[in-house]
Scaffold this motif. Structure first.
Motif, PDB file in Angstrom:
ATOM      1  N   LEU A   7       3.253  22.460   7.403  1.00 22.58           N
ATOM      2  CA  LEU A   7       3.169  22.298   8.849  1.00 22.58           C
ATOM      3  C   LEU A   7       3.804  20.993   9.336  1.00 22.58           C
ATOM      4  N   ALA A   8       4.346  20.225   8.402  1.00 25.24           N
ATOM      5  CA  ALA A   8       5.131  19.022   8.710  1.00 25.24           C
ATOM      6  C   ALA A   8       6.440  19.148   7.941  1.00 25.24           C
ATOM      7  N   PRO A   9       7.474  18.433   8.362  1.00 30.20           N
ATOM      8  CA  PRO A   9       8.763  18.548   7.679  1.00 30.20           C
ATOM      9  C   PRO A   9       8.655  18.172   6.200  1.00 30.20           C
ATOM     10  N   ILE A  39      11.560  16.128  13.237  1.00 29.44           N
ATOM     11  CA  ILE A  39      12.070  17.387  12.712  1.00 29.44           C
ATOM     12  C   ILE A  39      11.026  18.462  12.963  1.00 29.44           C
ATOM     13  N   ASN A  40      11.436  19.560  13.535  1.00 27.67           N
ATOM     14  CA  ASN A  40      10.557  20.705  13.719  1.00 27.67           C
ATOM     15  C   ASN A  40      10.386  21.357  12.351  1.00 27.67           C
ATOM     16  N   PRO A  41       9.161  21.413  11.807  1.00 32.01           N
ATOM     17  CA  PRO A  41       8.979  21.970  10.469  1.00 32.01           C
ATOM     18  C   PRO A  41       9.326  23.449  10.369  1.00 32.01           C
ATOM     19  N   ALA A  42       9.259  24.167  11.474  1.00 33.48           N
ATOM     20  CA  ALA A  42       9.566  25.606  11.454  1.00 33.48           C
ATOM     21  C   ALA A  42      11.053  25.863  11.306  1.00 33.48           C
ATOM     22  N   THR A  43      11.874  24.966  11.857  1.00 37.24           N
ATOM     23  CA  THR A  43      13.325  25.177  11.832  1.00 37.24           C
ATOM     24  C   THR A  43      14.060  24.221  10.903  1.00 37.24           C
ATOM     25  N   GLY A  44      13.444  23.090  10.594  1.00 42.75           N
ATOM     26  CA  GLY A  44      14.109  22.072   9.794  1.00 42.75           C
ATOM     27  C   GLY A  44      15.125  21.268  10.581  1.00 42.75           C
ATOM     28  N   GLU A  45      15.154  21.455  11.891  1.00 36.77           N
ATOM     29  CA  GLU A  45      16.125  20.780  12.756  1.00 36.77           C
ATOM     30  C   GLU A  45      15.463  19.677  13.577  1.00 36.77           C
ATOM     31  N   VAL A  46      16.255  18.662  13.930  1.00 37.39           N
ATOM     32  CA  VAL A  46      15.802  17.612  14.838  1.00 37.39           C
ATOM     33  C   VAL A  46      15.578  18.243  16.211  1.00 37.39           C
ATOM     34  N   VAL A  47      14.469  17.902  16.861  1.00 34.32           N
ATOM     35  CA  VAL A  47      14.172  18.472  18.175  1.00 34.32           C
ATOM     36  C   VAL A  47      15.107  17.900  19.241  1.00 34.32           C
ATOM     37  N   ASP A  48      15.440  18.737  20.214  1.00 36.43           N
ATOM     38  CA  ASP A  48      16.222  18.328  21.375  1.00 36.43           C
ATOM     39  C   ASP A  48      15.269  17.827  22.443  1.00 36.43           C
TER      40      ASP A  48
END
Length: 127
Positions: free
Chosen positions: A9-11, A35-44
């Motif tokens: 639930l965390a990166p 980082i959004n743990p669901a996507t692995g991407e940095v949040v906008d």
């Protein structure tokens, strides 16, 4: 006893380190970036969205260690622009009640993945 804390639930760690470690009742949490743990991407969404994601990531690691923000003793905030201090401070403060931790805030030249904020913490269940 030294325990590794790991939650989906965390990166996931992006290097040779753990999300957190417990020793002697203390949790040492690695710096979290937005980082959004669901996507692995940095949040906008700029500094506010990034600060909120960092705090949510820290929250999940605390929960995995059976702790919460009341158990936090010390944080270190790293930001790339002191002009963002007030925005980060507002979001950061919304996660704590009357048990405020000690804190340092440091301006840095850059952070991993080009993010604007990173926060690490130390907590203790019986503090």
């Amino acid at each position: 006893m030294k325990e590794v804390i790991k939650t989906d639930l965390a990166p996931q760690a992006i290097g040779p380190y753990s999300q957190g470690r417990i020793s002697g009742g203390y949790l040492f949490c690695s710096g979290q970036i937005p980082i959004n743990p669901a996507t692995g991407e940095v949040v906008d969404g700029g500094i506010e969205a990034q600060a909120k994601q960092v705090m949510e990531n820290l929250k999940q690691i605390l929960l995995a260690a059976e702790m919460n923000f009341d158990d936090v003793l010390k944080t270190t905030v790293f930001i790339t622009d002191m002009g963002n201090f007030a925005a980060v401070n507002k979001i950061y403060g919304s996660y704590f009640t009357d048990k405020l931790p000690a804190r340092s805030c440091v301006a840095v030249a850059s952070l991993p993945k080009g993010v604007l904020v990173e926060i690490e913490l130390i907590a203790c269940k019986h503090a």
